[in-house]
Design an enzyme around this catalytic site. Structure first.
Site, short mmCIF file in Angstrom:
data_model
loop_
_atom_site.label_atom_id
_atom_site.label_comp_id
_atom_site.label_asym_id
_atom_site.label_seq_id
_atom_site.Cartn_x
_atom_site.Cartn_y
_atom_site.Cartn_z
N VAL A 279 0.65 -2.61 8.55
CA VAL A 279 0.44 -1.46 7.66
C VAL A 279 0.83 -0.17 8.37
CG1 VAL A 279 -1.35 -0.09 6.49
CG2 VAL A 279 -1.35 -2.58 6.27
N ASP A 280 0.44 -0.04 9.62
CA ASP A 280 0.72 1.17 10.41
C ASP A 280 2.23 1.45 10.46
OD1 ASP A 280 0.14 3.38 12.03
OD2 ASP A 280 0.00 2.18 13.85
N TYR B 91 -5.34 -7.85 14.43
CA TYR B 91 -6.59 -7.68 15.17
C TYR B 91 -7.53 -8.86 15.01
CZ TYR B 91 -5.53 -2.86 16.58
OH TYR B 91 -4.98 -1.74 17.14
N THR C 1 -7.93 -7.20 9.64
CA THR C 1 -7.80 -8.61 9.30
C THR C 1 -6.42 -9.18 9.59
OG1 THR C 1 -7.18 -8.16 7.00
CG2 THR C 1 -9.54 -8.42 7.49
N GLY C 2 -5.52 -8.37 10.09
CA GLY C 2 -4.19 -8.85 10.45
C GLY C 2 -4.14 -9.21 11.92
N ILE D 199 0.83 -1.22 0.00
CA ILE D 199 0.00 0.00 0.00
C ILE D 199 0.86 1.26 0.00
CG2 ILE D 199 -0.31 0.15 2.52
CD1 ILE D 199 -3.28 0.98 1.84
#
Length: 171
Positions: free
Chosen positions: A34-35, A127, A124-125, A12
């Protein structure tokens, strides 16, 4: 005009879009997945703006299902929209919180005048949200909520499993 929904398997942080959505943690100060990738690749400007948000409106952090925008720093986007997804629960239905992440991110994207938006598969990771259900909620919510100013929404997923799940719900 309806919003075009696309699916991309990849990173991303390499998407050339007006707004890139970050699956953030509530602290807004970076993390894993992602963060962490967005904060690392985007550079210190993103963290600096997140710290300002924490010092003002979001002193206790960003609430689950809410979203806020910052600069994109060194990323090939104009803005990063940070949203905090819910953790999966087998005993409590948190579907509305996950849907709110997509709706609120799109609302902010429209306020910013963003015509192209890239979303990860929120929650969806780590978490733990089941991938197929997360894809169903993401696609259904974006289809229902995309404002007309947003011309393209790109779901950017990391692996084959996620690509298959999103492809099923996009077809």
């Amino acid at each position: 005009m309806s919003t075009q929904l696309d699916l991309v398997q990849g990173d991303i942080t390499q998407q050339d879009v007006d707004a890139m959505v970050n699956a953030a943690n509530s602290s807004l100060l970076g993390g894993g997945g992602v963060d962490g990738a967005i904060h690392r690749r985007g550079g210190p400007e993103i963290l600096a703006e997140c710290r300002k948000l924490r010092a003002s409106h979001h002193g206790k952090g960003l609430r689950t299902g809410h979203a806020v925008a910052t600069t994109a720093g060194l990323l090939p986007a104009r803005h990063v929209i940070h949203t905090v997804g819910p953790r999966w629960s087998a005993t409590e239905d948190r579907t509305e919180l996950l849907a709110s992440c997509y709706r609120e991110s799109l609302r902010i994207a429209a306020e910013l005048g963003a015509r192209t938006v890239a979303f990860p598969a929120i929650s969806t990771g780590i978490y733990g949200w089941p991938l197929d259900d997360g894809a169903r909620i993401a696609v259904g919510t974006v289809r229902a909520a995309a404002p007309s100013v947003v011309e393209e929404v790109r779901f950017v997923v990391f692996d084959d499993r996620a690509h298959e799940a999103f492809a099923r719900h996009l077809s």
